[in-house]
Scaffold this active site. Sequence first.
Site, mmCIF file in Angstrom:
data_model
loop_
_atom_site.group_PDB
_atom_site.id
_atom_site.type_symbol
_atom_site.label_atom_id
_atom_site.label_comp_id
_atom_site.label_asym_id
_atom_site.label_seq_id
_atom_site.Cartn_x
_atom_site.Cartn_y
_atom_site.Cartn_z
ATOM 1 N N SER A 155 0.942 -1.054 0.429
ATOM 2 C CA SER A 155 -0.029 0.354 0.113
ATOM 3 C C SER A 155 0.580 1.259 -0.056
ATOM 4 C CB SER A 155 -1.188 0.070 1.069
ATOM 5 O OG SER A 155 -1.245 -0.560 2.065
ATOM 6 N N HIS B 205 1.711 5.194 4.445
ATOM 7 C CA HIS B 205 0.825 5.162 3.573
ATOM 8 C C HIS B 205 1.368 7.010 2.430
ATOM 9 C CE1 HIS B 205 -2.222 2.380 4.245
ATOM 10 N NE2 HIS B 205 -1.650 1.823 3.601
#
Length: 304
Positions: free
Chosen positions: A208, A255
Amino acid sequence: MTYPPQPGNPSGPPVGPSAGNFGYHPVRAVQVCSWHPDRVTALSCTRCGRPSCPECLQPASVGFHCRACQAESKQNQVVPKTVAGSILGQQPLITYVLIAVNVLVFVITMIQAGGESRLPTSEWLSGGWLVPGLAANGDYWQYITSGFLHLSLIHVALNMLSLYFLGIALERMVGRGRFLAIYVLALLGGSVAVMYLSAEYSATAGASGAIFGLMGALVVTFRRLKFNLRPLAGILVLNIGITVFNNTTISWQGHLGGLLVGAAVGAVMVYLPAKDRTRNQVLACAGIFAVIVLLILIRAAQLS
Ligand SMILES: [Zn+2]
Ligand SMILES: [Zn+2]
């Protein structure tokens, strides 16, 4: 249309019974093809007037062009480029390769662990996820491997779904090589953020960070092209949903780092002027990579 000079009519169009009967004039039948001296031809190039046999002429937008004119126009042909300088219309490939690698790695860790609930016992997962304290003390591969490891079936499935949609869109716009550069640098950017912001002995894994990088690069590219940003909002919501859903296993730190680096590399790809663009993009990416390595080295020295 130009006609080669003819005996008795040096400059003008053909006259007499054959006038208007394009390509056939008995008086011109003595000329031979410029490429085949053994072939008598009545035809000639519409552009330069060179006598050519039918084999040496190709239909052009206006009339027929000889071999020389075909070669010249091919040389001057401008290949359509994307805003990043890649060849327009290239089909995505790297996105599929990355999905295949992630899925394959997940399958291997499942086999090693003997089931999803026992995943953390997988040799690859427990040795490859990013633990800042371990990476700083010699397990340097974790900066990369953590980006290809996943902690559950839903984790890998949602990440691959995002990678598919974001990857196809971005790779079409920036091309394969540039897309791979964005992905890898964003993955490393996520690892840097984890090194600085996560607990020293926490374990982080997942694609991610890199995927948020693709999102950052897409937002920058959409802005550059003055596209409506609204379609990206849906994908953003999906990804925030993934973050919340997996809040125990994947980190906002990764992230954030991926998003920032992805946006920075994306800007390099779509905002640099066309002159010497590829060279400047390579230099800028090398610079960003150097900064990432430097940040990692500084943090590793602090933690070791
Ligand atoms: Zn010609
Ligand atoms: Zn010929």
